[in-house]
Design an enzyme around this catalytic site. Structure first.
Site, short mmCIF file in Angstrom:
data_model
loop_
_atom_site.label_atom_id
_atom_site.label_comp_id
_atom_site.label_asym_id
_atom_site.label_seq_id
_atom_site.Cartn_x
_atom_site.Cartn_y
_atom_site.Cartn_z
N SER A 168 0.87 -1.37 0.00
CA SER A 168 0.06 0.09 -0.13
C SER A 168 0.84 1.15 0.17
O SER A 168 1.81 1.32 -0.87
CB SER A 168 -0.81 -0.12 1.19
OG SER A 168 -1.86 0.97 1.09
N ASP A 333 -9.04 -6.91 -4.20
CA ASP A 333 -8.67 -5.58 -3.46
C ASP A 333 -9.36 -4.78 -4.66
O ASP A 333 -9.14 -4.70 -5.73
CB ASP A 333 -7.20 -5.26 -3.83
CG ASP A 333 -6.72 -3.98 -3.34
OD1 ASP A 333 -7.37 -3.20 -2.91
OD2 ASP A 333 -5.37 -3.93 -3.09
N HIS A 363 -8.34 -5.44 0.02
CA HIS A 363 -6.89 -4.82 0.09
C HIS A 363 -5.97 -5.12 1.43
O HIS A 363 -5.08 -5.26 1.39
CB HIS A 363 -7.15 -3.08 0.07
CG HIS A 363 -5.88 -2.40 0.26
ND1 HIS A 363 -4.77 -2.41 -0.63
CD2 HIS A 363 -5.24 -1.45 1.22
CE1 HIS A 363 -3.77 -1.62 -0.61
NE2 HIS A 363 -4.04 -1.08 0.61
#
Length: 382
Positions: A168, A333, A363
């Site tokens: 991320s 995701d 995610h």
């Protein structure tokens, strides 16, 4: 005299940031010796990074691994909650003797990102005038954050990372490391991250920023010395609720909560559904361990992420990467979809085929599916 009942939940502090005088926990600190010039203009005269380490650095510095956290993470990757650490490690199970990042072999370093709130310089820190930065904290980009981390590497005697890993927001910085400093990045593991923030990702982030800045307790970002209960908790909580929905998958939320009410509550009469209670819980946790100012600074830095900026575009930037690379995304995701990781895998010369982490959790799967992440680490370091 007003007293708080013994069973009442104490009001949250104005900020959940770590402050001077709090227990240090496992943190160490590095202070940069010169100002840091910022990509957007201006400079930070004083830069301090909090970091944690595991294992021992080899005499030639060849066994160092850099682990980079996501938006609301920090340097406490592994270990229990306790004095100085409000939560347990966010990647417990990945680092330690016999684990994928075996600390009998590797020296693992995890900094709290510049702009963060768990010991590194950020809005909750004291500025040059002796007051908290607050709303005057400058705009940061991922490149500024990596520049600060490179200075930390220099101080630790690490010329080249054996592996840089992040997911991320941490993946954005890991990619920036490999493009800005290819000679210092031997191997690279990118998880659930893009080459550049998309319009939709910026849109979701912008709504979160508006939620925080619309809170009457925001005070232009200058709220850090307010009394407990008088920080921008409502705005930060709303931002967290929205973000958390994007972090999980629709299928998981449906399977886990469906339309079930929370306990004996009746949603037709001011009660909540279970999924509402779940979001409330995560909002309440975050306001006690994080800082709204850092949330805005780091979110804007994520919005700025564009590996091709001033480098001739994405394709040209990715060709700079010389590290042996694995790129993985999470099949469920919906925030950072697999198409973004496919672009990275196709554009990085040293990348293998796109790897897919199978998970119902959306995610957040890159944090939850530790065994699958560990297998990728072992493949890169074996």
């Amino acid at each position: 005299m007003n007293t708080v009942p013994a069973t009442a939940v104490p009001l949250p502090p104005a900020s959940g940031a770590w402050r001077e005088g709090d227990p240090p926990g496992r943190r160490q600190w590095h202070v940069r010796e010169k100002p840091l010039a910022l990509e957007a203009g201006g400079e930070l005269r004083t830069v301090r990074l909090a970091y944690e380490t595991w294992g021992r650095l080899a005499p030639d510095g060849s066994n160092a691994v850099l682990v980079l956290h996501a938006l609301t993470g920090d340097s406490h990757v592994v270990g229990p909650a306790g004095p100085g650490h409000p939560t347990a490690g966010w990647w417990d199970g990945l680092i330690g003797p016999g684990r994928a990042l075996d600390t009998d072999r590797w020296f693992v370093v995890a900094p709290n990102v510049l702009g963060g709130c768990q010991g590194s310089t950020g809005p909750s820190s004291l500025g040059p005038d002796g007051r908290r930065w607050g709303g005057s904290f400058p705009y940061l980009t991922q490149r500024d954050q990596v520049a600060a981390e490179a200075d930390l590497a220099d101080a630790l005697g690490i010329d080249r990372w054996a592996l840089v890993i992040g997911g991320s927001m941490g993946g954005m910085r890991a990619l920036e490391w490999a493009v800005s400093h290819p000679e210092r990045t031997q191997a690279l593991l990118l998880l659930a991250c893009p080459a550049a923030a998309s319009a939709e990702q910026i849109a979701w982030a912008t709504i979160q920023l508006h939620a925080i800045r619309s809170d009457p307790h925001w005070r232009g970002g200058d709220y850090h010395d307010a009394a407990p209960g008088h920080g921008p908790h409502a705005g930060l909580g709303l931002a967290r609720r929205l973000a958390h929905v994007t972090y999980r998958s629709e299928a998981e939320l449906q399977a886990r909560f469906g339309r079930t009410p929370q306990g004996a509550e009746n949603p037709w009469h001011n009660g909540r559904y279970q999924v509402e209670s779940y979001l409330d819980h995560h909002a309440a946790k975050l306001v006690r361990r994080f800082d709204a100012g850092s949330y805005t600074v780091l979110t804007e830095a994520m919005n700025s992420h564009d590996i091709g900026r001033a480098r001739g575009g994405t394709a040209a930037a990715l060709r700079r990467v010389t590290a042996r690379t694995l790129v993985a995304g999470v099949d469920s995701d919906r925030l950072y979809p697999l198409s973004q990781q496919a672009e990275l895998a196709a554009g990085i010369p040293g990348a293998d085929r796109l790897r897919v982490i199978e998970s119902p959790y959306g995610h957040d799967g890159f944090l939850i599916e530790t065994d699958q992440v560990a297998a990728l680490v072992r493949e890169l370091t074996g």
